[in-house]
Design an enzyme around this catalytic site. Sequence first.
Site, mmCIF file in Angstrom:
data_model
loop_
_atom_site.group_PDB
_atom_site.id
_atom_site.type_symbol
_atom_site.label_atom_id
_atom_site.label_comp_id
_atom_site.label_asym_id
_atom_site.label_seq_id
_atom_site.Cartn_x
_atom_site.Cartn_y
_atom_site.Cartn_z
ATOM 1 N N LYS A 274 -15.258 -8.915 5.618
ATOM 2 C CA LYS A 274 -13.912 -9.290 6.050
ATOM 3 C C LYS A 274 -13.824 -9.188 7.573
ATOM 4 C CE LYS A 274 -11.225 -8.199 1.908
ATOM 5 N NZ LYS A 274 -10.090 -7.455 1.355
ATOM 6 N N ARG B 239 -2.099 -6.475 -8.320
ATOM 7 C CA ARG B 239 -1.038 -7.463 -8.116
ATOM 8 C C ARG B 239 -1.161 -8.585 -9.142
ATOM 9 N NH1 ARG B 239 -2.676 -7.932 -1.966
ATOM 10 N NH2 ARG B 239 -4.595 -7.512 -3.087
ATOM 11 N N HIS C 143 0.843 -1.211 0.000
ATOM 12 C CA HIS C 143 0.000 0.000 0.000
ATOM 13 C C HIS C 143 0.877 1.258 0.000
ATOM 14 C CE1 HIS C 143 -2.988 -2.703 2.322
ATOM 15 N NE2 HIS C 143 -3.603 -2.439 1.192
ATOM 16 N N SER D 197 -2.497 -7.911 3.058
ATOM 17 C CA SER D 197 -2.775 -7.728 4.491
ATOM 18 C C SER D 197 -3.078 -9.078 5.129
ATOM 19 C CB SER D 197 -3.972 -6.792 4.683
ATOM 20 O OG SER D 197 -3.687 -5.523 4.166
#
Length: 163
Positions: free
Chosen positions: A41, A90, A17, A128
């Site tokens: 989440k 990504r 990030h 993360s």
Amino acid sequence: MRVAVYPGSFDPVTNGHIDILEKTSKIFDRIVIAVVHNVTKNALFSLDERVELIRESTKHLNNIEVECFSGLLTDYIREKKACAIIRGLRTMTDFEYEMHMSMMNKRLMPEVDTIFIMSDSNYIFVSSSGVKEAAMLGGDVSTLVPAAVKKGLQEKLKQFKQK
Ligand code: ADP
């Protein structure tokens, strides 16, 4: 003034990030990081903790603002008078999801574009969730997250061990 919003869960913020922020802070005049409450989440850090960790980790950048956000992204973008949404890319899996999101947002806000940035190859594999998993098992994540986040993860691990 060119303002961009970078929305995400940031649970917690990683060097991936930060790399995206370092790159985009040179392109835009101001970047507003919108820390989203994502009901699907399971968060390790509270919204306030996530905001604080980002603030601590972006002190070297002078055009970054961090806020919590819930509700419709389109309303938030308009309130901030932003011209772009920043998202990182990504893998192909990211691409598929991000493409749908950006098309939906484009339909809702034709005047706003999503800008996709690829992070440095060193951070392509950093997520993360991966960082949380490694840290909670006692792994060394020093090269993957800012120092403040490493400390925050160590504190969480300590709390879990005390339970
Ligand atoms: P979200 O729940 O919105 O996916 P994340 O915090 O996981 O929130 O990610 C926010 C944005 O940052 C997403 O666009 C994601 O693809 C991007 N991102 C996360 N990690 C990286 C990384 N290592 N390199 C590039 N982009 C990343």
